[in-house]
Write an enzyme that holds these catalytic residues in place. Structure first.
Site, PDB file in Angstrom:
ATOM      1  N   CYS A  17       0.867  -1.181   0.000  1.00 12.54           N
ATOM      2  CA  CYS A  17       0.000   0.000   0.000  1.00 12.54           C
ATOM      3  C   CYS A  17       0.904   1.231   0.000  1.00 12.54           C
ATOM      4  O   CYS A  17       2.125   1.132   0.143  1.00 12.54           O
ATOM      5  CB  CYS A  17      -0.879  -0.009   1.246  1.00 12.54           C
ATOM      6  SG  CYS A  17       0.108   0.057   2.774  1.00 12.54           S
ATOM      7  N   HIS A  79       4.239   1.918  11.628  1.00 16.48           N
ATOM      8  CA  HIS A  79       3.102   1.684  12.532  1.00 16.48           C
ATOM      9  C   HIS A  79       2.874   2.824  13.517  1.00 16.48           C
ATOM     10  O   HIS A  79       1.859   2.851  14.206  1.00 16.48           O
ATOM     11  CB  HIS A  79       3.325   0.380  13.319  1.00 16.48           C
ATOM     12  CG  HIS A  79       3.504  -0.797  12.433  1.00 16.48           C
ATOM     13  ND1 HIS A  79       4.739  -1.391  12.219  1.00 16.48           N
ATOM     14  CD2 HIS A  79       2.624  -1.489  11.672  1.00 16.48           C
ATOM     15  CE1 HIS A  79       4.589  -2.404  11.375  1.00 16.48           C
ATOM     16  NE2 HIS A  79       3.327  -2.482  11.024  1.00 16.48           N
ATOM     17  N   CYS A 101       2.793   5.871   8.872  1.00 11.98           N
ATOM     18  CA  CYS A 101       1.854   6.017   7.754  1.00 11.98           C
ATOM     19  C   CYS A 101       0.946   7.217   8.019  1.00 11.98           C
ATOM     20  O   CYS A 101       0.409   7.366   9.125  1.00 11.98           O
ATOM     21  CB  CYS A 101       1.011   4.754   7.642  1.00 11.98           C
ATOM     22  SG  CYS A 101      -0.332   4.947   6.464  1.00 11.98           S
ATOM     23  N   HIS A 129       0.113  -4.711  19.674  1.00 12.65           N
ATOM     24  CA  HIS A 129       0.497  -4.424  18.287  1.00 12.65           C
ATOM     25  C   HIS A 129       1.134  -3.029  18.258  1.00 12.65           C
ATOM     26  O   HIS A 129       0.653  -2.110  18.917  1.00 12.65           O
ATOM     27  CB  HIS A 129      -0.739  -4.448  17.369  1.00 12.65           C
ATOM     28  CG  HIS A 129      -0.382  -4.310  15.911  1.00 12.65           C
ATOM     29  ND1 HIS A 129      -0.139  -3.084  15.329  1.00 12.65           N
ATOM     30  CD2 HIS A 129      -0.212  -5.232  14.932  1.00 12.65           C
ATOM     31  CE1 HIS A 129       0.163  -3.277  14.043  1.00 12.65           C
ATOM     32  NE2 HIS A 129       0.114  -4.567  13.782  1.00 12.65           N
ATOM     33  N   GLU A 131       1.090  -0.558  16.325  1.00 11.75           N
ATOM     34  CA  GLU A 131       0.218   0.583  15.998  1.00 11.75           C
ATOM     35  C   GLU A 131      -0.658   0.973  17.184  1.00 11.75           C
ATOM     36  O   GLU A 131      -0.844   2.152  17.485  1.00 11.75           O
ATOM     37  CB  GLU A 131      -0.661   0.264  14.785  1.00 11.75           C
ATOM     38  CG  GLU A 131      -1.441   1.492  14.337  1.00 11.75           C
ATOM     39  CD  GLU A 131      -2.511   1.210  13.292  1.00 11.75           C
ATOM     40  OE1 GLU A 131      -3.568   1.859  13.359  1.00 11.75           O
ATOM     41  OE2 GLU A 131      -2.289   0.347  12.418  1.00 11.75           O
ATOM     42  N   CYS A 200      -7.944   1.693   7.151  1.00  7.24           N
ATOM     43  CA  CYS A 200      -7.409   2.393   5.983  1.00  7.24           C
ATOM     44  C   CYS A 200      -7.944   1.808   4.686  1.00  7.24           C
ATOM     45  O   CYS A 200      -8.394   0.670   4.623  1.00  7.24           O
ATOM     46  CB  CYS A 200      -5.881   2.394   6.029  1.00  7.24           C
ATOM     47  SG  CYS A 200      -5.121   0.976   5.251  1.00  7.24           S
TER      48      CYS A 200
END
Length: 316
Positions: A17, A79, A101, A129, A131, A200
């Site tokens: 992506c 992340h 991102c 995680h 993120e 996203c």
């Protein structure tokens, strides 16, 4: 010997992506600008092949900032990181480049804005995680409550049920998230949600492509890493959409050929951090075992591009 026929449905979109593309480019441009070594806090994206190839170019991957020398540049992963990390880098007078991102940064900004307006945050995500850790770390301890399942909503202990907002990890499954959001709204009718879905575009598009092809496939393979949230979600989405055998593979070597015996059709996709070269490798492996007819299943076109930070666009 004649090979058995196989229709191989290739999902589009699949693989990289815009956020992953940008993060990898940031590491490569940093190496060009400052030379090796360039330090990277955490895996830049969740893919061993990508990380290994950047390591060969001179990137050094570390878990924490204190493993980096102060005189070399450091890059933060796609992340996102807790606020404390850039603060510590600035304090040590380090050169740092944030490869978070932009769609994750948008969630960070959203959380901060709600907090300034006096709202306590609920984050839908996976504990541990990177993120989720990064987003929760945008606000002081206790300001962000984590929920992973609809059941977690029932036990949430909040400061004021009328002063809540929620955000989500960007790589979740739309369907799972919808169930949790419904539970939040049922228990806290005044909870404020994002203007637009936090999940996203790339995660959504890859899931929709899998949903479109899963009913026609005897099996589904997702090329991706075991620590990649969006890749694992693709496997779940495929299984839920009616594919009886859905598996995650990192490379062609991981394919379980015995489990695939007798299949006539296969769906193939890749998580957002898996490079094309690994998808090609899997297709080549199938061509050695089957007489492959390749069909692309296109459910969306992607034209998103994110600029790299200005510090890397300026010449050294």
């Amino acid at each position: 010997m004649t090979l058995p026929p196989l229709t191989l449905y290739l999902a589009a979109p699949r693989g990289f992506c815009a956020g992953v593309d940008r993060a990898i480019k940031i590491v490569e441009m940093a190496l060009q600008k400052w030379g090796a070594p360039v330090y990277v806090r955490h895996e830049i994206v969740h893919n061993k092949y990508v990380v290994d190839s950047l390591r060969e170019q001179g990137a050094v991957f570390v878990e924490e900032l204190d493993e980096c020398p102060p005189d070399r540049p450091v890059i933060f992963s796609a992340h996102g990181v807790p606020k404390a990390v850039p603060a510590e880098a600035a304090e040590r007078e380090m050169v740092y480049v944030d490869a978070t991102c932009p769609l994750v940064s948008k969630v960070h900004i959203e959380a901060a804005r709600h907090s300034e307006n006096g709202l306590q945050m609920v984050m839908i995500g996976h504990a541990g995680h990177p993120e989720t850790v990064g987003t929760m770390g945008q606000l002081p301890e206790g300001e962000v409550l984590l929920v992973e399942t609809p059941a977690d909503v029932a036990t949430l202990s909040v400061r004021d049920p009328d002063k809540l907002a929620f955000v989500t990890q960007t790589t979740l499954s739309l369907d799972d998230t919808a169930e949790i959001v419904a539970a939040l709204k049922a228990r806290f009718p005044n909870i404020v949600g994002p203007h637009k879905e936090d999940i996203c575009y790339a995660t959504t598009n890859r899931q929709e492509a899998v949903k479109a092809m899963a009913p026609d496939c005897d099996a589904l393979l997702v090329v991706g890493a075991p620590n990649s949230s969006n890749s694992k979600r693709l496997v779940e989405v495929g299984a839920r959409a009616g594919c009886r055998y859905a598996q995650l593979v990192q490379r062609a070597a991981d394919i379980d050929w015995r489990a695939l015996e007798g299949i006539r059709s296969l769906g193939l996709t890749a998580g957002a951090s898996a490079p094309d070269v690994l998808i090609e490798e899997v297709i080549d492996a199938f061509r050695q075992h089957y007489d492959v007819t390749l069909e692309t299943v296109t459910t969306a076109e992607e034209h998103v591009e994110f600029k790299v930070p200005r510090v890397l666009r300026e010449s050294a």
